[in-house]
Write a protein that holds these residues in place. Structure first.
Motif, mmCIF file in Angstrom:
data_model
loop_
_atom_site.group_PDB
_atom_site.id
_atom_site.type_symbol
_atom_site.label_atom_id
_atom_site.label_comp_id
_atom_site.label_asym_id
_atom_site.label_seq_id
_atom_site.Cartn_x
_atom_site.Cartn_y
_atom_site.Cartn_z
ATOM 1 N N GLY A 61 0.798 -1.223 0.000
ATOM 2 C CA GLY A 61 0.000 0.000 0.000
ATOM 3 C C GLY A 61 0.826 1.265 0.000
ATOM 4 N N ALA A 62 2.140 1.136 0.029
ATOM 5 C CA ALA A 62 3.009 2.309 0.030
ATOM 6 C C ALA A 62 2.979 3.001 -1.328
ATOM 7 N N TYR A 156 2.122 -3.592 5.976
ATOM 8 C CA TYR A 156 1.090 -2.711 5.416
ATOM 9 C C TYR A 156 1.438 -1.266 5.760
ATOM 10 N N PHE A 157 1.428 -0.411 4.741
ATOM 11 C CA PHE A 157 1.726 1.011 4.912
ATOM 12 C C PHE A 157 0.431 1.799 4.736
ATOM 13 N N ILE A 158 0.133 2.688 5.693
ATOM 14 C CA ILE A 158 -1.109 3.456 5.608
ATOM 15 C C ILE A 158 -0.936 4.813 6.276
ATOM 16 N N ASP A 162 -6.210 7.824 6.636
ATOM 17 C CA ASP A 162 -6.886 6.726 5.943
ATOM 18 C C ASP A 162 -7.296 5.632 6.925
ATOM 19 N N LEU A 163 -6.456 5.393 7.920
ATOM 20 C CA LEU A 163 -6.794 4.410 8.946
ATOM 21 C C LEU A 163 -8.038 4.846 9.715
ATOM 22 N N ASP A 198 1.806 6.459 8.836
ATOM 23 C CA ASP A 198 2.526 7.708 8.545
ATOM 24 C C ASP A 198 1.600 8.910 8.664
ATOM 25 N N GLU A 199 2.222 10.090 8.731
ATOM 26 C CA GLU A 199 1.534 11.386 8.731
ATOM 27 C C GLU A 199 0.635 11.578 9.955
#
Length: 217
Positions: A61-62, A156-158, A162-163, A198-199
């Motif tokens: 998902g990155a 998993y990158f999110i 979005d999470l 992230d973010e």
């Protein structure tokens, strides 16, 4: 979650499958060594090896910019090599004066975490939290972690926003199919070997947001 099962679930998503096929065409289809087959007589071509690792990055998902980090790693250079830092900084449009600070981030924090990941993180569940000012290297260090782990673990990158949207939709969406879809995604996120978020610093964490995160954890 086993990597094979993670891949299977992620490739059920048509958008993810499309991105994977695009990378397959870009890497294997354009290879002049094996002429697009991925194989050389009794062994696989290097393009196939590269594709398989990149496929894991895409499945995670990155964003595709994460592949720039993999390209550096695939050149068999480490991010604690000064030359590697210059490449990273030019890609990330950072001032070259930040090299020493970024070198500390990897050599003293990220690389030791990766070294002990199989025991400290994978078995004991130790987390790694990074915070700092904008453009100090947090996101790119996540890409680096991802590129190192994605071939062996389900990663998993999110983005945090979005999470939170997934959490909200899983509970409050008026559409039952949408609720079920997001609940399925949450189950996946809870069971991966490594979840990279992230973010987080770009969101104002309200009491409601904190409750949502705690409920997910």
């Amino acid at each position: 979650m086993r990597l094979e099962k993670f891949r299977e679930i992620r490739l059920e998503d048509e958008e993810v499958l499309g991105k994977v096929l695009e990378q397959q065409a870009r890497i294997i289809g354009s290879c002049k060594i094996c002429k697009g087959t991925g194989f050389l007589r009794s062994r696989i071509c290097e393009c196939m090896v590269k594709y398989k690792t990149i496929m894991n990055v895409v499945i995670s998902g990155a964003p595709l910019e994460a592949l720039d980090v993999f390209d550096i790693i695939s050149d068999r250079r480490r991010l604690d090599d000064p030359e590697c830092f210059r490449v990273i900084m030019s890609i990330n449009k950072h001032d070259i004066k930040e090299v020493n600070r970024t070198k500390f981030l990897y050599s003293d924090i990220v690389n030791p975490y990766l070294k002990h990941f199989p025991t400290n993180a994978f078995v004991d569940g130790d987390s790694l939290v990074m915070f700092g000012s904008n453009s100090c290297g947090k996101t790119w260090s996540l890409y680096y972690i991802l590129s190192n782990l994605a071939s062996k673990y389900s990663v998993y990158f999110i983005l945090l926003k979005d999470l939170l949207n997934i959490i909200n939709n899983s509970m409050y969406s008026s559409n039952e199919d949408e609720r079920n879809k997001n609940r399925k995604t949450l189950r996946l996120l809870k069971n991966v070997d490594m979840l990279l978020i992230d973010e987080g610093s770009k969101l104002a964490l309200t009491d409601n947001t904190s409750v949502q995160i705690e409920a997910f954890v």
